[in-house]
Design a protein around this motif. Structure first.
Motif, short mmCIF file in Angstrom:
data_model
loop_
_atom_site.label_atom_id
_atom_site.label_comp_id
_atom_site.label_asym_id
_atom_site.label_seq_id
_atom_site.Cartn_x
_atom_site.Cartn_y
_atom_site.Cartn_z
N HIS A 99 0.88 -1.16 -0.12
CA HIS A 99 -0.13 0.01 0.10
C HIS A 99 0.87 1.13 0.12
O HIS A 99 2.22 1.24 0.25
CB HIS A 99 -1.06 -0.16 1.27
N CYS A 100 0.41 2.34 -0.40
CA CYS A 100 1.09 3.65 -0.48
C CYS A 100 1.16 4.25 0.99
O CYS A 100 0.22 4.16 1.71
CB CYS A 100 0.43 4.59 -1.40
N VAL A 101 2.30 5.01 1.16
CA VAL A 101 2.49 5.56 2.32
C VAL A 101 2.49 7.23 2.12
O VAL A 101 1.76 8.06 2.78
CB VAL A 101 3.86 5.26 2.95
N ASN A 102 3.09 7.61 0.81
CA ASN A 102 3.13 9.05 0.41
C ASN A 102 2.03 9.09 -0.65
O ASN A 102 2.60 8.70 -1.85
CB ASN A 102 4.82 9.52 0.19
N HIS A 103 1.06 9.54 -0.57
CA HIS A 103 -0.08 9.53 -1.41
C HIS A 103 0.16 10.60 -2.53
O HIS A 103 -0.48 10.66 -3.45
CB HIS A 103 -1.51 9.74 -1.04
N ASP B 187 0.37 6.13 -5.98
CA ASP B 187 -1.31 5.67 -6.50
C ASP B 187 -1.05 4.15 -6.60
O ASP B 187 -0.65 3.82 -7.74
CB ASP B 187 -1.65 6.48 -7.61
N HIS B 188 -1.68 3.63 -5.59
CA HIS B 188 -1.91 1.85 -5.90
C HIS B 188 -2.23 1.43 -6.95
O HIS B 188 -1.81 0.55 -7.58
CB HIS B 188 -2.27 1.50 -4.61
N SER B 189 -3.35 2.03 -7.67
CA SER B 189 -4.16 1.56 -8.55
C SER B 189 -3.18 1.60 -10.00
O SER B 189 -3.46 0.92 -11.08
CB SER B 189 -5.23 1.95 -8.66
N THR B 190 -2.38 3.03 -10.18
CA THR B 190 -1.61 3.07 -11.22
C THR B 190 -0.01 2.88 -11.19
O THR B 190 0.66 2.91 -12.15
CB THR B 190 -2.09 4.57 -11.72
N SER B 191 0.59 3.14 -9.87
CA SER B 191 1.96 3.11 -9.80
C SER B 191 2.73 1.85 -10.05
O SER B 191 2.02 0.80 -9.65
CB SER B 191 2.29 3.54 -8.36
N ASP B 192 3.93 1.99 -10.50
CA ASP B 192 4.66 0.72 -10.55
C ASP B 192 5.50 0.93 -9.15
O ASP B 192 6.24 1.72 -9.22
CB ASP B 192 5.52 0.70 -11.91
N ILE B 193 5.47 -0.25 -8.43
CA ILE B 193 6.28 -0.42 -7.26
C ILE B 193 7.86 -0.26 -7.48
O ILE B 193 8.54 0.41 -6.96
CB ILE B 193 5.89 -1.72 -6.51
N CYS B 194 8.29 -0.65 -8.72
CA CYS B 194 9.56 -0.50 -9.06
C CYS B 194 10.23 0.75 -9.44
O CYS B 194 11.43 1.14 -9.46
CB CYS B 194 10.02 -1.42 -10.08
N LYS B 195 9.23 1.94 -9.67
CA LYS B 195 9.58 3.34 -10.12
C LYS B 195 9.38 4.21 -8.76
O LYS B 195 9.42 5.34 -9.15
CB LYS B 195 8.83 3.50 -11.36
N LEU B 196 8.85 3.62 -7.75
CA LEU B 196 8.61 4.50 -6.55
C LEU B 196 9.75 4.52 -5.50
O LEU B 196 10.57 3.49 -5.62
CB LEU B 196 7.36 4.14 -5.93
N PRO B 197 10.06 5.59 -4.96
CA PRO B 197 11.01 5.71 -3.83
C PRO B 197 10.53 4.68 -2.78
O PRO B 197 9.45 4.50 -2.55
CB PRO B 197 11.05 6.74 -3.46
N ALA C 194 7.82 5.66 -0.25
CA ALA C 194 6.45 5.99 -0.71
C ALA C 194 5.65 4.95 -0.60
O ALA C 194 4.35 5.08 -0.80
CB ALA C 194 6.54 6.40 -2.22
N TRP C 195 6.10 3.75 -0.35
CA TRP C 195 5.11 2.49 -0.06
C TRP C 195 5.78 1.64 0.91
O TRP C 195 6.71 1.76 1.28
CB TRP C 195 4.92 1.92 -1.34
N GLU C 196 4.68 0.69 1.52
CA GLU C 196 4.96 -0.21 2.16
C GLU C 196 4.22 -1.51 2.09
O GLU C 196 3.20 -1.67 1.61
CB GLU C 196 4.65 0.25 3.81
N TRP C 197 4.77 -2.51 2.62
CA TRP C 197 4.04 -3.95 2.66
C TRP C 197 3.15 -4.07 3.45
O TRP C 197 3.12 -3.39 4.55
CB TRP C 197 4.80 -5.22 2.95
N ASP C 198 1.95 -4.80 3.02
CA ASP C 198 0.74 -4.53 3.87
C ASP C 198 0.97 -5.56 5.21
O ASP C 198 1.77 -6.50 5.06
CB ASP C 198 -0.30 -5.30 3.33
N GLY C 199 0.66 -4.84 6.13
CA GLY C 199 1.12 -5.77 7.68
C GLY C 199 2.27 -4.85 8.21
O GLY C 199 2.45 -5.36 9.25
N GLY C 200 3.00 -4.24 7.41
CA GLY C 200 4.11 -3.59 7.86
C GLY C 200 5.34 -4.57 8.23
O GLY C 200 6.38 -4.21 8.61
#
Length: 522
Positions: free
Chosen positions: A77-81, A85-95, A98-104
């Motif tokens: 899920h996203c941390v820095n909105h 944007d979870h629906s459109t963002s590529d996890i590999c192109k985000l710092p 900006a995101w975190e694994w569910d459950g932490g």
């Protein structure tokens, strides 16, 4: 010294004993007849022994399917909105911030802990591939071990214990390379657990009970597969390492019970010249026939004499004896086709427009009825006809699945997909019993290993064939169906074994086959 081609026990037991004559009548007294007579009443202790050894397959199912949960791609899920944007963002192109694994939790799966979320699919799939490569390499290597080296019980114990201990070591993996190496070791050590358990179980039951009893370990394997889902569900909020612990630790304790309570194969003991120990095992399995078995003890040959008289066998006998080579080659060809269908059809189910979770669940559930139907077929139909008809039906079902899916009949096509998988599993069950009856005790374990390897190699071809279905929808079903039915025709080159007892030596097998061929010609 006795003739090596004759059963050792037959050469040394006087058939004039009144008690023995009462049991055998005018028939020759061989070790096979002693086993059949003493174990004719299938009692609680025999069932206990079957289930005890069959549980090895229950635990064997865990490492095969555990990567579905431990190596899965976790949700995030996203941390820095503002930039995510979870629906459109590529996890590999985000710092990373900006995101975190569910459950932490970073160690939820292998992907998240070792930072493989942006790695190539080849690297992410490397641990699973290493497991299957280890299974193939281990299968060929362990098949070289002579049948007379360790014994059936020790081989089941060793493979299960080595698998469980190696699985525990996985917990201490610090990077993906160590994890991959241990997955290879797990695949190597458990590669022939199925073969060892099947041979040990089949050699401790009489002919009339073999079709039903052989299905018990297969059922336990499927139950192990199904129970893994429950264990994974309970451990879904824990580290992936705990799932290995939850499955490997019980398997280790199981090995203790296996060591303490499991009995060796009496046929294998007889072949090694340990006739007294073989009789002790038979007495333990059948308390009702202790008096009959005790009457044979005084007539057994000395162990030194029998060991000197024993011929030695190894895997090379498959190549030096034409009948054995032709037989094992035909069996492997048939199992190669069945392996393609058994492993490939569920994999190709994604090409049909159905819910993939529902399809995989139904494919697992459809295996259970085969364990009830198979004994029914084996007890009423001869071996060659049952295998032939089953493979033809499975092949036709696969072709129809392809045709119907092309015309958009998705629901009906999926029903035929289940039918193809059902026939593949039933054919595997039929061939397992058939194969045990075709080879003598001295090479039965090696033959079963080669049987298993053909199935695995057939399964290794499935991902490539299934990938064709992405370009030409569902054509892989037709390929699997044609392979199973086409290669299944080779069963016509195998001898019929329905109702026959098990032989112990190659010479004894040759004499029996010659007698059967002569009677058929007459």
């Amino acid at each position: 010294m006795t003739d090596q081609s004759e059963p050792l026990l037959l050469s040394h037991i006087c058939a004039g004993d009144s008690d023995v004559n009462d049991r055998t009548g005018s028939e020759e007294l061989t070790f096979d007849s002693i086993v059949e007579q003493s174990l004719s009443d299938f009692g609680f202790w025999q069932l206990f022994q079957v289930v005890l050894v069959g549980l090895a397959l229950f635990f064997d199912a865990f490492p095969i399917f555990i990567t579905v949960y431990t190596d899965a791609y976790p949700t995030w899920h996203c941390v820095n909105h503002t930039i995510c944007d979870h629906s459109t963002s590529d996890i590999c192109k985000l710092p990373r911030s900006a995101w975190e694994w569910d459950g932490g939790s970073k160690d939820k799966t292998v992907i998240s802990e070792f930072g493989l979320e942006c790695s190539t699919s080849l690297l992410r799939g490397m641990p699973s591939s290493a497991f299957y490569i280890g299974a193939i390499v281990g299968g060929f290597f362990l098949a070289l071990i002579p049948d007379g080296s360790l014994g059936r019980k020790k081989l089941v114990l060793f493979s299960t214990f080595a698998m469980s201990v190696t699985s525990i070591f996985v917990v201490f993996s610090t990077n993906v390379w160590i994890y991959t190496s241990l997955k290879f070791a797990i695949g190597f050590t458990r590669s022939q657990t199925w073969s060892y358990a099947l041979v040990l179980i089949s050699e401790r039951v009489p002919t009339k009970w073999r079709p039903r009893v052989t299905m018990i370990p297969f059922t336990l394997f499927v139950l192990g597969f199904m129970s893994l889902s429950g264990v994974a569900y309970l451990a879904q909020h824990s580290s992936w390492r705990y799932l290995y612990l939850y499955t490997a630790v019980p398997a280790t304790f199981y090995c203790i019970f296996l060591y303490l309570f499991a009995l060796e194969s009496p046929r294998w003991l007889h072949l090694q010249g340990n006739n007294e120990e073989a009789i002790v095992v038979l007495k333990s399995l059948s308390s009702k026939n202790k008096a009959y078995l005790e009457s044979l003890v005084s007539k057994l040959p000395l162990e030194q004499e029998t060991v000197e008289a024993l011929p030695r066998y190894s895997i090379k006998d498959f190549f030096f004896r034409k009948w054995a080579f032709r037989r094992i080659l035909v069996v492997m060809v048939i199992l190669f086709g069945m392996g393609m269908s058994y492993y490939g059809v569920p994999l190709a189910a994604r090409d049909i427009d159905v819910n993939i979770y529902l399809s995989e669940t139904l494919n697992a559930v459809v295996e259970l009825p085969t364990f009830i139907i198979t004994p029914f077929i084996l007890e009423r139909v001869n071996r060659r006809s049952s295998v032939l008809v089953n493979t033809l039906l499975g092949g036709a079902s696969g072709v129809l699945c392809f045709v119907l899916s092309v015309f958009g009949k998705t629901g009906i096509a999926f029903a035929f997909e289940l039918g193809t998988f059902f026939c593949a599993r039933t054919g595997f069950n039929l061939m397992a019993v058939y194969m045990v009856e075709m080879f003598p005790t001295c090479v039965r374990s090696s033959a079963t290993m080669m049987f298993r390897q053909a199935l695995v190699v057939g399964g290794a071809c499935c991902p490539l064939i299934a990938s064709i279905g992405r370009d030409l929808p569902s054509v892989s079903f037709a390929i699997f169906g044609v392979a199973m039915s086409g290669l299944g025709l080779f069963v016509l080159f195998l001898p019929e074994t329905k109702g026959s007892s098990l032989c112990d030596t190659m010479e004894e097998q040759e004499k029996r086959d010659q007698t059967i061929n002569t009677s058929n010609c007459c």
